[in-house]
Design a protein around this motif. Structure first.
Motif, PDB file in Angstrom:
ATOM      1  N   ARG A 161       0.828  -1.490   0.164  1.00  0.00           N
ATOM      2  CA  ARG A 161       0.002  -0.075  -0.403  1.00  0.00           C
ATOM      3  C   ARG A 161       0.987   1.707   0.324  1.00  0.00           C
ATOM      4  O   ARG A 161       1.875   1.543   0.477  1.00  0.00           O
ATOM      5  CB  ARG A 161      -0.799   0.144   1.227  1.00  0.00           C
ATOM      6  CG  ARG A 161      -1.742  -1.169   1.091  1.00  0.00           C
ATOM      7  CD  ARG A 161      -3.259  -0.939   0.989  1.00  0.00           C
ATOM      8  NE  ARG A 161      -5.111  -1.776   0.936  1.00  0.00           N
ATOM      9  CZ  ARG A 161      -4.532  -3.152   1.597  1.00  0.00           C
ATOM     10  NH1 ARG A 161      -3.273  -3.663   1.548  1.00  0.00           N
ATOM     11  NH2 ARG A 161      -5.656  -3.817   1.271  1.00  0.00           N
ATOM     12  N   ASP A 163       1.590   4.606   1.681  1.00  0.00           N
ATOM     13  CA  ASP A 163       1.233   5.232   2.874  1.00  0.00           C
ATOM     14  C   ASP A 163       2.047   6.251   3.034  1.00  0.00           C
ATOM     15  O   ASP A 163       2.650   7.015   3.998  1.00  0.00           O
ATOM     16  CB  ASP A 163       1.159   4.400   3.922  1.00  0.00           C
ATOM     17  CG  ASP A 163       0.369   3.276   4.159  1.00  0.00           C
ATOM     18  OD1 ASP A 163      -1.099   3.673   3.211  1.00  0.00           O
ATOM     19  OD2 ASP A 163       0.812   2.295   3.854  1.00  0.00           O
ATOM     20  N   ARG A 196      -4.485   4.862  -1.378  1.00  0.00           N
ATOM     21  CA  ARG A 196      -3.353   3.761  -1.409  1.00  0.00           C
ATOM     22  C   ARG A 196      -2.998   2.799  -2.627  1.00  0.00           C
ATOM     23  O   ARG A 196      -1.895   2.003  -1.593  1.00  0.00           O
ATOM     24  CB  ARG A 196      -4.165   3.453  -0.242  1.00  0.00           C
ATOM     25  CG  ARG A 196      -3.874   4.441   1.119  1.00  0.00           C
ATOM     26  CD  ARG A 196      -4.222   3.862   2.518  1.00  0.00           C
ATOM     27  NE  ARG A 196      -3.368   3.121   3.248  1.00  0.00           N
ATOM     28  CZ  ARG A 196      -3.778   1.724   3.868  1.00  0.00           C
ATOM     29  NH1 ARG A 196      -4.511   1.874   4.122  1.00  0.00           N
ATOM     30  NH2 ARG A 196      -2.853   0.806   4.237  1.00  0.00           N
ATOM     31  N   ASN A 197      -3.746   2.852  -2.955  1.00  0.00           N
ATOM     32  CA  ASN A 197      -3.572   1.575  -3.977  1.00  0.00           C
ATOM     33  C   ASN A 197      -3.791   2.070  -5.323  1.00  0.00           C
ATOM     34  O   ASN A 197      -2.197   1.167  -5.738  1.00  0.00           O
ATOM     35  CB  ASN A 197      -4.866   0.805  -3.816  1.00  0.00           C
ATOM     36  CG  ASN A 197      -5.351  -0.472  -2.538  1.00  0.00           C
ATOM     37  OD1 ASN A 197      -4.985  -0.509  -2.085  1.00  0.00           O
ATOM     38  ND2 ASN A 197      -7.046   0.248  -1.995  1.00  0.00           N
TER      39      ASN A 197
END
Length: 258
Positions: A161, A163, A196-197
């Motif tokens: 992810r 972040d 995030r993806n």
């Protein structure tokens, strides 16, 4: 709430007067009467809403009036002494002497510097998804439904992810107002974040541009309240912070073990 209402509760405007000492009642009663006339004339043409803080802020551009809150005290445009709109403390738009001061943000440059890091993340994500698909094929027909669900839950926890914080966290709108009834306005808005993806610089910059364009519109309207016909000046510092950001990121590495 109005003069002819059957509701006996005081409106927010009346409460300001009732809280004053008796020695001050006459001037504030006159101010209340004047403000009731402004309330009657007020017709909202623009509304600004924030995530937290004061607000909403309503403008009546036809009559040169503004109001904080749904039922707040109506102020004439001349009561707006100054304003400042910033991102994480750095100025974007400020009132000047007869001009709107605009600062060119380096956030787009910072996002472009992050493009390589975002590209690396996508490669890591694709690598994980290929491994996940091959592992699923390998286990097909040999694991129970519960084992498959547990594997999928575990994989989801391990899934890469993005972040990494975005270049700016929040925008802030600050107004300094003249009368004591509404001495200031302070509101904050969350800035856009990366997906995030599947983060994309294009998506982030589109959201950032839409937010800053709306803040620019608000600033232009507020400046017109202070000085109708005011122009704009522009300044900026370009790549300075962007290069600092790039250098700070160089030692960083990201690795995912499958």
């Amino acid at each position: 709430m109005g003069a002819f209402s059957d509701n006996k509760e005081n409106c927010p405007v009346c409460e300001h007067v009732n809280e004053r000492p008796l020695t001050e009642s006459e001037p504030h009663a006159a101010a209340l009467q004047e403000n009731q006339a402004l309330q009657a004339a007020f017709q909202s043409t623009y509304c600004f809403r924030a995530d937290q803080g004061d607000g909403p802020l309503f403008l009546d551009e036809e009559h040169g009036l503004l109001r904080v809150g749904e039922d707040g005290w109506v102020l004439e445009g001349k009561a707006l002494r100054s304003f400042r709109i910033s991102e994480d403390g750095a100025p974007l738009f400020e009132s000047g002497i007869g001009t709107l001061k605009c600062t060119v943000s380096d956030v787009p440059d910072q996002v472009n510097v992050m493009a390589a890091e975002i590209a690396r993340f996508h490669l890591e994500r694709q690598k994980f998804e290929r491994w996940e698909a091959m592992d699923g094929l390998h286990r097909a027909g040999t694991e129970s439904s519960e084992e498959r669900r547990e594997r999928e839950r575990t994989n989801d926890l391990r899934r890469p992810r993005f972040d990494v914080p975005a270049p700016v966290r929040e925008f802030r709108v600050e107004l300094t107002l003249d009368p004591p009834y509404q001495p200031a306005f302070d509101a904050r808005i969350a800035a856009p974040a990366f997906d995030r993806n599947y983060p994309r610089t294009e998506d982030y910059l589109k959201s950032y541009r839409e937010q800053t364009e709306e803040l620019h519109l608000l600033a232009a309207k507020l400046m017109h309240m202070i000085a109708p016909g005011a122009g704009e000046t522009q300044s900026g510092f370009g790549w300075v912070r962007s290069m600092q950001m790039a250098l700070s990121r160089m030692p960083r590495t990201r690795a995912f073990l499958f």
